[in-house]
Scaffold this motif. Structure first.
Motif, PDB file in Angstrom:
ATOM      1  N   VAL A 106       1.021  -1.259  -0.172  1.00  0.00           N
ATOM      2  CA  VAL A 106      -0.014  -0.098  -0.236  1.00  0.00           C
ATOM      3  C   VAL A 106       0.754   1.013  -0.033  1.00  0.00           C
ATOM      4  CG1 VAL A 106      -1.454   1.319   1.482  1.00  0.00           C
ATOM      5  CG2 VAL A 106      -1.728  -1.484   0.840  1.00  0.00           C
ATOM      6  N   THR A 107       0.795   2.086  -1.028  1.00  0.00           N
ATOM      7  CA  THR A 107       0.953   3.771  -0.692  1.00  0.00           C
ATOM      8  C   THR A 107       0.388   4.568  -0.457  1.00  0.00           C
ATOM      9  OG1 THR A 107       2.957   2.125  -3.065  1.00  0.00           O
ATOM     10  CG2 THR A 107       2.981   4.850  -2.675  1.00  0.00           C
ATOM     11  N   THR A 108       1.381   5.028   0.029  1.00  0.00           N
ATOM     12  CA  THR A 108       0.314   6.505   0.370  1.00  0.00           C
ATOM     13  C   THR A 108       1.650   8.076  -0.183  1.00  0.00           C
ATOM     14  OG1 THR A 108       0.874   6.851   2.586  1.00  0.00           O
ATOM     15  CG2 THR A 108      -0.631   5.642   2.282  1.00  0.00           C
ATOM     16  N   ALA A 109       1.282   9.325   0.508  1.00  0.00           N
ATOM     17  CA  ALA A 109       1.963  10.003   0.251  1.00  0.00           C
ATOM     18  C   ALA A 109       3.395   9.542   1.233  1.00  0.00           C
ATOM     19  CB  ALA A 109       1.159  11.647   0.379  1.00  0.00           C
ATOM     20  N   ALA A 110       3.019   9.304   1.722  1.00  0.00           N
ATOM     21  CA  ALA A 110       4.252   8.866   3.301  1.00  0.00           C
ATOM     22  C   ALA A 110       5.642   7.790   3.286  1.00  0.00           C
ATOM     23  CB  ALA A 110       3.673   8.369   4.991  1.00  0.00           C
ATOM     24  N   THR A 112       5.836   3.359   1.269  1.00  0.00           N
ATOM     25  CA  THR A 112       5.191   2.124   1.262  1.00  0.00           C
ATOM     26  C   THR A 112       5.623   1.335   2.035  1.00  0.00           C
ATOM     27  OG1 THR A 112       5.208   2.140  -1.746  1.00  0.00           O
ATOM     28  CG2 THR A 112       4.927  -0.117  -1.185  1.00  0.00           C
ATOM     29  N   LEU A 113       3.989   0.914   2.001  1.00  0.00           N
ATOM     30  CA  LEU A 113       3.971  -0.709   3.716  1.00  0.00           C
ATOM     31  C   LEU A 113       3.222  -1.399   2.645  1.00  0.00           C
ATOM     32  CD1 LEU A 113       1.958   1.191   6.130  1.00  0.00           C
ATOM     33  CD2 LEU A 113       4.658   1.216   6.260  1.00  0.00           C
ATOM     34  N   THR A 114       4.164  -2.551   3.391  1.00  0.00           N
ATOM     35  CA  THR A 114       4.492  -3.968   3.180  1.00  0.00           C
ATOM     36  C   THR A 114       3.385  -4.727   4.002  1.00  0.00           C
ATOM     37  OG1 THR A 114       5.415  -3.592   0.871  1.00  0.00           O
ATOM     38  CG2 THR A 114       4.728  -6.382   1.617  1.00  0.00           C
ATOM     39  N   GLY A 115       2.547  -6.108   4.095  1.00  0.00           N
ATOM     40  CA  GLY A 115       1.854  -6.857   5.231  1.00  0.00           C
ATOM     41  C   GLY A 115       0.366  -7.652   4.900  1.00  0.00           C
ATOM     42  N   VAL A 129       2.287  -5.174   9.374  1.00  0.00           N
ATOM     43  CA  VAL A 129       3.119  -4.803   9.478  1.00  0.00           C
ATOM     44  C   VAL A 129       4.454  -5.519   9.927  1.00  0.00           C
ATOM     45  CG1 VAL A 129       4.994  -3.430   8.106  1.00  0.00           C
ATOM     46  CG2 VAL A 129       1.932  -3.267   7.764  1.00  0.00           C
ATOM     47  N   ASP A 130       5.157  -7.059  10.386  1.00  0.00           N
ATOM     48  CA  ASP A 130       5.784  -7.117  11.345  1.00  0.00           C
ATOM     49  C   ASP A 130       5.375  -7.202  12.428  1.00  0.00           C
ATOM     50  OD1 ASP A 130       7.908  -7.344   9.101  1.00  0.00           O
ATOM     51  OD2 ASP A 130       8.094  -5.308   9.503  1.00  0.00           O
ATOM     52  N   GLY A 131       3.873  -7.528  12.787  1.00  0.00           N
ATOM     53  CA  GLY A 131       3.459  -8.103  13.845  1.00  0.00           C
ATOM     54  C   GLY A 131       2.362  -6.660  14.277  1.00  0.00           C
ATOM     55  N   ALA A 132       3.116  -5.733  14.041  1.00  0.00           N
ATOM     56  CA  ALA A 132       2.483  -4.200  14.366  1.00  0.00           C
ATOM     57  C   ALA A 132       1.759  -4.181  13.119  1.00  0.00           C
ATOM     58  CB  ALA A 132       3.097  -2.848  14.455  1.00  0.00           C
ATOM     59  N   ALA A 133      -0.053  -3.253  14.089  1.00  0.00           N
ATOM     60  CA  ALA A 133      -1.077  -3.522  13.749  1.00  0.00           C
ATOM     61  C   ALA A 133      -0.740  -1.980  12.590  1.00  0.00           C
ATOM     62  CB  ALA A 133      -2.564  -3.390  14.617  1.00  0.00           C
ATOM     63  N   ALA A 137      -6.789   5.553   6.085  1.00  0.00           N
ATOM     64  CA  ALA A 137      -7.398   6.061   5.497  1.00  0.00           C
ATOM     65  C   ALA A 137      -7.571   5.736   4.150  1.00  0.00           C
ATOM     66  CB  ALA A 137      -6.920   7.641   6.192  1.00  0.00           C
ATOM     67  N   LEU A 138      -8.355   4.966   3.388  1.00  0.00           N
ATOM     68  CA  LEU A 138      -8.501   4.923   2.032  1.00  0.00           C
ATOM     69  C   LEU A 138      -8.322   5.798   1.221  1.00  0.00           C
ATOM     70  CD1 LEU A 138     -11.483   2.142   2.043  1.00  0.00           C
ATOM     71  CD2 LEU A 138      -9.152   1.693   1.800  1.00  0.00           C
ATOM     72  N   GLY A 139      -8.667   6.825   1.838  1.00  0.00           N
ATOM     73  CA  GLY A 139      -8.283   8.690   1.129  1.00  0.00           C
ATOM     74  C   GLY A 139      -7.135   8.625   1.040  1.00  0.00           C
ATOM     75  N   GLU A 140      -6.591   8.031   1.710  1.00  0.00           N
ATOM     76  CA  GLU A 140      -4.430   8.686   2.063  1.00  0.00           C
ATOM     77  C   GLU A 140      -3.634   7.226   1.248  1.00  0.00           C
ATOM     78  OE1 GLU A 140      -2.940   8.364   5.463  1.00  0.00           O
ATOM     79  OE2 GLU A 140      -4.725  10.136   6.386  1.00  0.00           O
ATOM     80  N   VAL A 141      -4.608   6.393  -0.069  1.00  0.00           N
ATOM     81  CA  VAL A 141      -3.603   5.727  -0.659  1.00  0.00           C
ATOM     82  C   VAL A 141      -3.537   5.852  -2.043  1.00  0.00           C
ATOM     83  CG1 VAL A 141      -4.186   2.734  -1.312  1.00  0.00           C
ATOM     84  CG2 VAL A 141      -5.016   3.849   0.799  1.00  0.00           C
ATOM     85  N   THR A 142      -2.621   5.831  -2.446  1.00  0.00           N
ATOM     86  CA  THR A 142      -2.201   6.438  -3.675  1.00  0.00           C
ATOM     87  C   THR A 142      -2.034   4.805  -4.948  1.00  0.00           C
ATOM     88  OG1 THR A 142      -0.129   6.440  -3.590  1.00  0.00           O
ATOM     89  CG2 THR A 142      -1.721   8.596  -3.009  1.00  0.00           C
TER      90      THR A 142
END
Length: 150
Positions: A106-110, A112-115, A129-133, A137-142
């Motif tokens: 998932v990519t946002t302006a901040a 990419t996170l993979t989990g 993501v590595d055991g951490a939730a 916001a879906l609106g932030e997802v690019t």
């Protein structure tokens, strides 16, 4: 013209695909010389799970019959009925619901996170993501897509 045909095919095929117990993800037409390809992408309507080949075969027969009856495509064409694939883009809340339990990027302006997508609703998604939730916001997802992890 291809867009008008795709729109007409979508209107024709949406109820046919729904009648086969599936969701019409999209219709695409391409032309190469005298030949055309009609690509119909189908998926399960919602929730977790995978689409099986028997279900796709039922949808293919129903789509083929509807196209034969309505005859909306001029000339010869190849019909392809397929699922969105293992590494599909996620662009709607339904796509995210279908991907719960899968590995996603998932990519946002901040960045990419993979989990693992563990939960989603109309507004947010939660990744492990590595055991951490991590909730986004879906609106932030690019950009987002499912990943195949071997």
């Amino acid at each position: 013209m291809a867009d008008a045909l795709a729109t007409r095919l979508t209107e024709l095929l949406a109820p046919v695909v729904e009648g086969a117990g599936l969701f019409l993800e999209g219709v695409e037409t391409t032309k190469a010389g005298r030949y055309s390809t009609v690509r119909v992408v189908v998926d399960l309507p919602d929730g977790e799970g995978d689409i099986d080949l028997d279900t796709v075969a039922v949808a293919t027969r129903a789509v083929s019959e509807a196209l034969d009856d309505a005859d909306p495509v001029k000339g010869q064409y190849t019909l392809e009925v397929l699922s969105p694939g293992a590494e599909r883009p996620l662009t709607t809340p339904r796509h995210f619901r279908r991907a719960v339990g899968r590995t996603v990027a998932v990519t946002t302006a901040a960045g990419t996170l993979t989990g693992t997508l563990v939960a989603t609703d109309e507004d947010d998604l939660t990744l492990d993501v590595d055991g951490a939730a991590t909730t986004l916001a879906l609106g932030e997802v690019t950009e987002a897509r499912t990943l195949v992890v071997l």
